[in-house]
Design an enzyme around this catalytic site. Structure first.
Site, short mmCIF file in Angstrom:
data_model
loop_
_atom_site.label_atom_id
_atom_site.label_comp_id
_atom_site.label_asym_id
_atom_site.label_seq_id
_atom_site.Cartn_x
_atom_site.Cartn_y
_atom_site.Cartn_z
N HIS A 53 -2.19 2.16 9.37
CA HIS A 53 -2.10 0.95 10.18
C HIS A 53 -2.06 1.37 11.65
CE1 HIS A 53 -0.23 -1.89 6.93
NE2 HIS A 53 -1.17 -1.11 6.43
N GLU A 55 -0.06 0.76 14.04
CA GLU A 55 1.26 1.21 14.50
C GLU A 55 1.54 2.64 14.06
OE1 GLU A 55 0.45 -1.58 12.80
OE2 GLU A 55 2.04 -3.07 12.99
N CYS A 83 4.14 -5.04 9.56
CA CYS A 83 4.53 -5.21 8.16
C CYS A 83 5.81 -4.41 7.90
CB CYS A 83 3.40 -4.73 7.25
SG CYS A 83 3.17 -2.92 7.30
N CYS A 86 5.43 -0.58 8.57
CA CYS A 86 5.41 -0.25 10.00
C CYS A 86 6.76 -0.52 10.65
CB CYS A 86 4.30 -1.03 10.69
SG CYS A 86 2.66 -0.51 10.14
#
Length: 156
Positions: A53, A55, A83, A86
């Site tokens: 992701h 992040e 999410c 993360c």
């Protein structure tokens, strides 16, 4: 233009890069002392890595740059509410402040669906700022998913 807007604009540019390679358009930057020290955008499909992701990519880059797994006194700018995965990484990295553009009512982990970041059992609290460049980020995501829904799926 405020610093929040300036850094979020860069995150939005990174989100556009993700979209160009077929990824969900999410971008992230990590800032220390008013300077971008790391960047990331979604790369799960490209890298065959469910943890890639925006992040996480940015956190990994910042850790490598600072030669530290802790990122105190840093700020993370991301175009979509993180999410749970993360949010956990943000907490473990000891990031001071999260600034995100638009909420994710399905999987957002800073209060939209659940609140991982500032759960009572967490030993590190993250300051959260939401809504920076919200309209632009929301429009970018909606446009991406609209186009995806309207694209015929290949036959198997």
């Amino acid at each position: 233009m405020s610093d929040h807007q300036k850094f979020m604009q860069r995150a939005l540019e990174l989100a556009a890069q993700a979209e160009q390679i077929g990824e969900v358009p999410v971008g992230a930057v990590i800032v220390a002392n008013g300077e971008i020290i790391a960047e990331g955008y979604n790369q799960m499909i490209q890298n065959n890595d469910p943890s890639a992701h925006a992040e996480i990519v940015a956190i990994r880059a910042a850790g490598a740059k600072l030669k530290n797994y802790r990122l105190p006194e840093t700020e993370l700018y991301v175009t979509l509410e993180p999410c749970a995965m993360c949010a956990g990484a943000i907490t473990h990295a000891r990031i001071k402040r999260l600034i995100y553009a638009t909420t994710d009512p399905r999987t957002g982990a800073t209060g939209s669906a659940i609140d991982v970041l500032n759960h009572a059992c967490m030993n590190h609290k993250v300051e959260v700022v939401s809504g920076v460049c919200q309209e632009q980020a929301s429009a970018q995501l909606k446009s991406f998913f609209r186009a995806r829904r309207n694209t015929p799926k290949p036959e198997k």
